[in-house]
Design an enzyme around this catalytic site. Structure first.
Site, PDB file in Angstrom:
ATOM      1  N   SER A  55       0.839  -1.193   0.000  1.00  0.00           N
ATOM      2  CA  SER A  55       0.000   0.000   0.000  1.00  0.00           C
ATOM      3  C   SER A  55       0.873   1.241   0.000  1.00  0.00           C
ATOM      4  CB  SER A  55      -0.917  -0.003   1.229  1.00  0.00           C
ATOM      5  OG  SER A  55      -1.609   1.215   1.330  1.00  0.00           O
TER       6      SER A  55
ATOM      7  N   GLY B 248      -0.452   4.356   0.102  1.00  0.00           N
ATOM      8  CA  GLY B 248      -1.314   5.448   0.531  1.00  0.00           C
ATOM      9  C   GLY B 248      -2.067   6.059  -0.637  1.00  0.00           C
ATOM     10  N   ALA B 249      -2.036   7.377  -0.708  1.00  0.00           N
ATOM     11  CA  ALA B 249      -2.752   8.080  -1.775  1.00  0.00           C
ATOM     12  C   ALA B 249      -2.170   7.796  -3.150  1.00  0.00           C
ATOM     13  CB  ALA B 249      -2.734   9.585  -1.502  1.00  0.00           C
TER      14      ALA B 249
ATOM     15  N   GLY C 119      -6.451   0.030   5.251  1.00  0.00           N
ATOM     16  CA  GLY C 119      -5.548  -1.021   4.786  1.00  0.00           C
ATOM     17  C   GLY C 119      -6.077  -2.405   5.095  1.00  0.00           C
ATOM     18  N   ASP C 120      -6.766  -2.537   6.221  1.00  0.00           N
ATOM     19  CA  ASP C 120      -7.341  -3.830   6.592  1.00  0.00           C
ATOM     20  C   ASP C 120      -8.496  -4.189   5.664  1.00  0.00           C
ATOM     21  OD1 ASP C 120      -5.581  -3.563   8.770  1.00  0.00           O
ATOM     22  OD2 ASP C 120      -7.109  -2.475   9.895  1.00  0.00           O
TER      23      ASP C 120
ATOM     24  N   GLY D   9      -1.551   4.784  -4.375  1.00  0.00           N
ATOM     25  CA  GLY D   9      -2.070   3.544  -4.948  1.00  0.00           C
ATOM     26  C   GLY D   9      -1.516   2.307  -4.270  1.00  0.00           C
TER      27      GLY D   9
END
Length: 315
Positions: free
Chosen positions: A220, A222-223, A251-252, A225
């Site tokens: 991950s 974040g913003a 994220g989960d 992608g």
């Protein structure tokens, strides 16, 4: 069935506030109380999708009893491991501009007997599971090699295992060849011991985690992608988000979407992105329902933008 393991669960209180001013009285505009912990959130997202899930977690005291009650109300089967110390309580302050401040308690210290009971419970509940998702930090008392033991036992039982943790617990478990690991950008940089400035840097680091033992890496950013690197190739995806309300559990939810969709290939990555994007647009640590998903907002490609700078470079 997706079995989740949360060694350090929590009772999460989330307050929505206009802004956070230190030293001032801040009046909340909204409040939520949710069962917390990364594996717990995965179970909640799986249940919201109408799939069966069983949550294994150590529970103690009044907070632990409330966690079990809240999970039961959401239709989640709980396999509790009684512990003497009370389950931790966490606080999250979500500002209207999307900034989130979290205060996480350390949680109880597990005795040797409680640690062994937790392992035995995971093994007993793994019968019939399609995936075991081991998620989050380890509580006090557990050695960093604890997740590695879970990976070994899962594979001995013929069950695929996903691992979402960081630091020594992640690196110790890689030699057992977990089927997928899900680091964020910071955890990925920590695992390879260097900063990440571009998508290409992240893709290379994910490949190195595969060389260290992971069969697949769902990273991950974040913003920026998400990346999926496995034996079949590398894919990069993004999801359009209209309004960020809270990134707690995003994220989960993303990992749940990945596993629900089979846990392999670009279709599973697209599902992960859709679930993660829906989660950040819900309040507190609420998990998205299928009606919240917008597959049209997701783009997945094998053409990796290796030179694209990360909006938040990891140093």
């Amino acid at each position: 069935m997706i079995l989740t393991v949360t060694p350090n669960p929590s009772l999460d209180r989330t307050y929505e506030v206009p802004s956070l001013d230190r030293g001032e009285v801040v009046r909340a505009t909204g409040e939520r109380v949710d069962p917390g912990g990364k594996g717990v959130n995965v179970s909640r997202a799986v249940a919201a999708a109408g799939r069966r899930t069983v949550a294994v977690l150590p529970l103690g005291g009044a907070p632990g009893a409330l966690v079990a009650q809240l999970l039961d109300a959401q239709g989640i089967e709980v396999a509790p491991v009684p512990v003497e110390g009370p389950t931790r309580s966490n606080i999250a302050l979500a500002e209207s501009d999307g900034v989130l401040t979290k205060i996480n308690a350390p949680g109880p210290e597990l005795s040797a007997a409680e640690q062994e009971l937790l392992l035995r419970t995971v093994y007993r509940q793994s019968a019939g599971a399609d995936w075991i998702a081991c998620c989050g930090s380890l509580p006090r008392g557990l050695d960093p090699s604890w997740y590695a033991e879970v990976v070994t036992r899962a594979h001995a039982a013929g069950v695929r295992i996903a691992l979402d943790t960081s630091g020594p617990a992640l690196t110790a478990a890689l030699s057992g060849q977990p089927d997928v690991v899900k680091p964020n950008a910071e955890e990925l940089a920590e695992a390879v011991g260097r900063p990440l400035a571009t998508v290409g840097d992240a893709a290379k680091a994910a490949g190195e985690l595969r060389e260290m033992g992971a069969k697949a890496v769902l990273a991950s950013l974040g913003a920026d992608g998400q990346l999926l690197v496995d034996a079949d190739g590398t894919w990069f995806g993004t999801a359009r988000v209209e309004t960020v309300r809270s990134n707690v559990g995003a994220g989960d939810s993303s990992l749940a979407g990945f596993l629900i969709a089979g846990g392999r290939g670009p279709e599973a990555l697209a599902s992960a992105l859709a679930h993660g994007a829906a989660a950040v647009q819900t309040p507190g640590s609420a998990m998205p329902a299928p009606s919240d998903l917008d597959p049209s907002a997701v783009t997945v490609t094998a053409d990796i933008p290796v030179d694209r700078a990360l909006k938040e470079p990891v140093t």
